[in-house]
Design an enzyme around this catalytic site. Structure first.
Site, PDB file in Angstrom:
ATOM      1  N   LYS A  27       0.853  -1.198   0.000  1.00 41.92           N
ATOM      2  CA  LYS A  27       0.000   0.000   0.000  1.00 41.92           C
ATOM      3  C   LYS A  27       0.887   1.245   0.000  1.00 41.92           C
ATOM      4  O   LYS A  27       2.027   1.221   0.488  1.00 41.92           O
ATOM      5  CB  LYS A  27      -0.956   0.031   1.201  1.00 41.92           C
ATOM      6  CG  LYS A  27      -0.308   0.189   2.590  1.00 41.92           C
ATOM      7  CD  LYS A  27      -0.045   1.622   3.027  1.00 41.92           C
ATOM      8  CE  LYS A  27       0.708   1.669   4.350  1.00 41.92           C
ATOM      9  NZ  LYS A  27       1.622   2.736   4.544  1.00 41.92           N
TER      10      LYS A  27
ATOM     11  N   ASP B 147      -2.460  -1.338   9.903  1.00 44.30           N
ATOM     12  CA  ASP B 147      -2.631  -1.364   8.441  1.00 44.30           C
ATOM     13  C   ASP B 147      -3.244  -2.666   7.929  1.00 44.30           C
ATOM     14  O   ASP B 147      -3.589  -2.762   6.745  1.00 44.30           O
ATOM     15  CB  ASP B 147      -1.261  -1.195   7.752  1.00 44.30           C
ATOM     16  CG  ASP B 147      -0.748   0.234   7.832  1.00 44.30           C
ATOM     17  OD1 ASP B 147      -1.572   1.149   8.063  1.00 44.30           O
ATOM     18  OD2 ASP B 147       0.473   0.427   7.660  1.00 44.30           O
TER      19      ASP B 147
END
Ligand code: C5P
Length: 291
Positions: free
Chosen positions: A12, A139
């Site tokens: 990401k 995350d």
């Protein structure tokens, strides 16, 4: 029961990262626009005869013991499902660099959870998997979901945003020096008056789906807490060579640039020293998924 399951887990990037407060536990409250990109780790989970969890990894600098988030993910999955007592092998084929702000460890944890759910036919919902994921790291829930999303809280309150244009090309560059996430957040706490990014501007531009508009607004408040001169140099090189925007991702030290043409991103990648990590990629629409 499947023999083995392979999952690809995307890295990401944070198109924008702002910090708006801090909880009593020391975790920071974020407002961040996250995007999965087509830079994948491959995770294979398989049942083994011998009890216990074993990790095999193709990169020497990655720990293969209980400290690896992939190990913790398997443990958390077994605790949640009460499927204890199984022997498990986890093979990690790493492409995502560590200490980069690309959520490499979280992506692997997400991959393990998705993989084990299929391997053991456990039937856990996405919400359950994201719940287990959050116990492993802020995350991990996003790495399970993927795409383009606004993440708030410590990163766990996820609101999907319109997918960004498929034409967008990302160049990711990481200098050899890496960053420790807790150290960067700690350094951030010492900054007296941090400058906040234009969050509303980026959200409006991203919603309009126009790369030209949102790319220059990409920004990361944590850059002010990282004193690695290479980061500014990488950004400048990108901006001088065709990037419409460039920013550090997460707690660093990787930087991404947004280009409209792959050719320009490839040429820019060639400008960096050989010991730098570089990858040219596109947006990935999904999080960790079987392949
Ligand atoms: O959740 P994760 O393991 O990625 O976080 C690593 C460290 O980064 C935490 O221990 C904390 O010090 C810091 N952190 C934070 N606020 C967040 C996410 C991480 O302070 N929202």
């Amino acid at each position: 029961m499947n023999g083995s399951v392979t999952v690809r887990a995307p890295a990401k990037i944070n198109l924008l990262l702002d910090i708006i407060g801090k909880g009593a536990d020391g975790y920071h409250f974020l407002r961040t626009v996250m995007q999965t990109v087509s830079l994948y780790d491959k995770i294979t989970v398989r049942q083994e005869n011998e009890a216990g969890i074993r990790i095999y990894c193709d990169k020497e600098n990655i720990p293969t013991d209980k400290t690896n988030l992939a190990y913790k993910a398997a443990e958390a999955f077994f605790n949640y499902t009460r499927l204890q007592g199984h022997g498990l092998g986890i093979t990690l084929k790493k492409s995502i660099p560590s200490q980069a702000g690309l959520a490499g460890g979280s992506a692997d944890a997400a991959g393990v959870l998705i993989g084990l759910n299929v391997l053991f036919e456990a039937g856990l919902s996405y919400e359950e998997l994201k719940g287990i994921g959050l116990t492993l790291g802020a995350d991990v829930p996003f790495c399970i979901r993927g795409g383009t999303a606004l993440a708030e809280g410590i990163g766990e309150i996820i609101t999907p945003l319109p997918d960004i244009s498929d034409d967008c090309v990302f160049l990711i560059v990481k200098p050899p020096i890496g960053c420790s996430t807790p150290a960067v957040f700690k350094a951030y706490d010492e900054i007296e008056a941090p400058v906040h990014p234009d969050f509303d501007g980026l959200i409006a531009a991203a919603a309009a789906g126009n790369t030209e508009n949102f790319a220059p607004l990409c920004s990361n408040i944590l850059e002010q807490a990282v004193s690695i001169p290479e980061i500014e140099k990488i950004k400048n090189t990108m901006l001088l060579n065709g990037a419409a925007g460039a920013s550090m991702t997460g707690s660093g030290s990787a930087v991404f640039g947004i280009f409209e043409k792959k050719k320009a991103a490839d040429s820019c990648a060639d400008l960096f020293p050989e010991e730098y990590f570089t990858a040219v990629c596109k947006a990935a629409l999904n999080g960790a998924e079987t392949c």
